[in-house]
Design a protein around this motif. Sequence first.
Motif, PDB file in Angstrom:
ATOM      1  N   LEU A 119      12.146  -0.949  -1.467  1.00  0.00           N
ATOM      2  CA  LEU A 119      11.499   0.333  -1.183  1.00  0.00           C
ATOM      3  C   LEU A 119      12.521   1.399  -0.800  1.00  0.00           C
ATOM      4  CD1 LEU A 119       8.324  -0.851   0.750  1.00  0.00           C
ATOM      5  CD2 LEU A 119       8.442   0.041  -1.588  1.00  0.00           C
ATOM      6  N   VAL A 120      13.519   1.030  -0.015  1.00  0.00           N
ATOM      7  CA  VAL A 120      14.556   1.998   0.359  1.00  0.00           C
ATOM      8  C   VAL A 120      15.304   2.453  -0.885  1.00  0.00           C
ATOM      9  CG1 VAL A 120      16.781   2.235   1.546  1.00  0.00           C
ATOM     10  CG2 VAL A 120      14.822   1.294   2.758  1.00  0.00           C
ATOM     11  N   GLN A 168      -2.561  10.147   1.974  1.00  0.00           N
ATOM     12  CA  GLN A 168      -2.709   9.954   3.412  1.00  0.00           C
ATOM     13  C   GLN A 168      -2.663   8.468   3.751  1.00  0.00           C
ATOM     14  OE1 GLN A 168      -6.467  11.026   5.177  1.00  0.00           O
ATOM     15  NE2 GLN A 168      -5.644  10.930   7.259  1.00  0.00           N
ATOM     16  N   GLY A 169      -3.263   7.650   2.918  1.00  0.00           N
ATOM     17  CA  GLY A 169      -3.247   6.205   3.126  1.00  0.00           C
ATOM     18  C   GLY A 169      -1.844   5.631   3.035  1.00  0.00           C
ATOM     19  N   ARG A 170      -1.036   6.181   2.123  1.00  0.00           N
ATOM     20  CA  ARG A 170       0.348   5.716   1.995  1.00  0.00           C
ATOM     21  C   ARG A 170       1.143   6.047   3.252  1.00  0.00           C
ATOM     22  NH1 ARG A 170       2.750   7.556  -3.663  1.00  0.00           N
ATOM     23  NH2 ARG A 170       4.297   5.951  -3.184  1.00  0.00           N
ATOM     24  N   LEU A 171       0.971   7.255   3.753  1.00  0.00           N
ATOM     25  CA  LEU A 171       1.666   7.646   4.981  1.00  0.00           C
ATOM     26  C   LEU A 171       1.210   6.775   6.148  1.00  0.00           C
ATOM     27  CD1 LEU A 171       3.462   9.468   6.715  1.00  0.00           C
ATOM     28  CD2 LEU A 171       1.531  11.052   6.891  1.00  0.00           C
ATOM     29  N   ALA A 216      11.614   8.121  -5.777  1.00  0.00           N
ATOM     30  CA  ALA A 216      10.370   7.577  -6.323  1.00  0.00           C
ATOM     31  C   ALA A 216       9.273   7.421  -5.274  1.00  0.00           C
ATOM     32  CB  ALA A 216      10.640   6.227  -6.988  1.00  0.00           C
ATOM     33  N   LEU A 217       9.626   7.440  -3.992  1.00  0.00           N
ATOM     34  CA  LEU A 217       8.637   7.242  -2.930  1.00  0.00           C
ATOM     35  C   LEU A 217       8.719   8.371  -1.901  1.00  0.00           C
ATOM     36  CD1 LEU A 217       9.051   3.422  -2.231  1.00  0.00           C
ATOM     37  CD2 LEU A 217       7.120   4.532  -3.340  1.00  0.00           C
ATOM     38  N   PRO A 218       7.577   8.757  -1.353  1.00  0.00           N
ATOM     39  CA  PRO A 218       7.587   9.779  -0.302  1.00  0.00           C
ATOM     40  C   PRO A 218       7.878   9.158   1.068  1.00  0.00           C
ATOM     41  CG  PRO A 218       5.341   9.128  -0.773  1.00  0.00           C
ATOM     42  CD  PRO A 218       6.227   8.363  -1.737  1.00  0.00           C
ATOM     43  N   ALA A 239       0.835  -1.206   0.000  1.00  0.00           N
ATOM     44  CA  ALA A 239       0.000   0.000   0.000  1.00  0.00           C
ATOM     45  C   ALA A 239       0.866   1.250   0.000  1.00  0.00           C
ATOM     46  CB  ALA A 239      -0.938  -0.004   1.208  1.00  0.00           C
ATOM     47  N   TYR A 240       1.936   1.225   0.773  1.00  0.00           N
ATOM     48  CA  TYR A 240       2.855   2.366   0.799  1.00  0.00           C
ATOM     49  C   TYR A 240       3.498   2.584  -0.572  1.00  0.00           C
ATOM     50  CZ  TYR A 240       7.292   4.775   1.433  1.00  0.00           C
ATOM     51  OH  TYR A 240       8.348   5.620   1.281  1.00  0.00           O
ATOM     52  N   ALA A 241       3.856   1.513  -1.248  1.00  0.00           N
ATOM     53  CA  ALA A 241       4.557   1.616  -2.535  1.00  0.00           C
ATOM     54  C   ALA A 241       3.624   1.978  -3.688  1.00  0.00           C
ATOM     55  CB  ALA A 241       5.263   0.297  -2.833  1.00  0.00           C
ATOM     56  N   ASP A 242       2.323   1.829  -3.503  1.00  0.00           N
ATOM     57  CA  ASP A 242       1.363   2.058  -4.581  1.00  0.00           C
ATOM     58  C   ASP A 242       1.188   3.559  -4.838  1.00  0.00           C
ATOM     59  OD1 ASP A 242      -0.740   2.117  -6.360  1.00  0.00           O
ATOM     60  OD2 ASP A 242      -1.953   0.664  -5.256  1.00  0.00           O
TER      61      ASP A 242
END
Length: 181
Positions: free
Chosen positions: A96-97, A56-59, A104-106, A47-50
Amino acid sequence: MSNPQVVQVVRILCAAASPDAGLRVPAHGQLLELEGKPGFLLLLLEAYADASADPQGRLLAVLMCKSVVDRHWNTRSGQGMSVEERTQAKGCLLRLVSSAAGGALPHLEELTMVVRKVCRFDFPRQWDELAQFLLGELQQMQARGFDDRSLAVAVVAHHVLKEQASKRLITARRDLHQVGK
């Protein structure tokens, strides 16, 4: 979002953060129920990577990862994760890191805190891949110079080393000194 489970988890996370108690209370119950199920950490990481998920859902997904690791990573807790799930989660965290370091990711800081919590239990003895990743990135940094990716890698390395410095057992400290040799 292609995975319907990811959509559901993001919806539940957003509802759990809602100011409306009618949404928040049932969502908290659902999260508690999901938290004990196998694969929940991997679902949160997905979900975080999507990128198409609600920001807000990713955070909230990456923040929930910290809690899940705290409560379920260690097998002594009685509801620990399986070795296979932990191995998959560590592989996913490395990917992810790497993506987050590339911009690419917040929420790199929150992801780094998840990595740090995993390091508390598994690094360096059971997560040599993280050491190899960090050493490789630091060597590339030396060759290419300092840039945004280098700053992100330095933040991750800082948190990993900070967690290791807090360990008191001499064997844990000895293991850290063996990294890179």
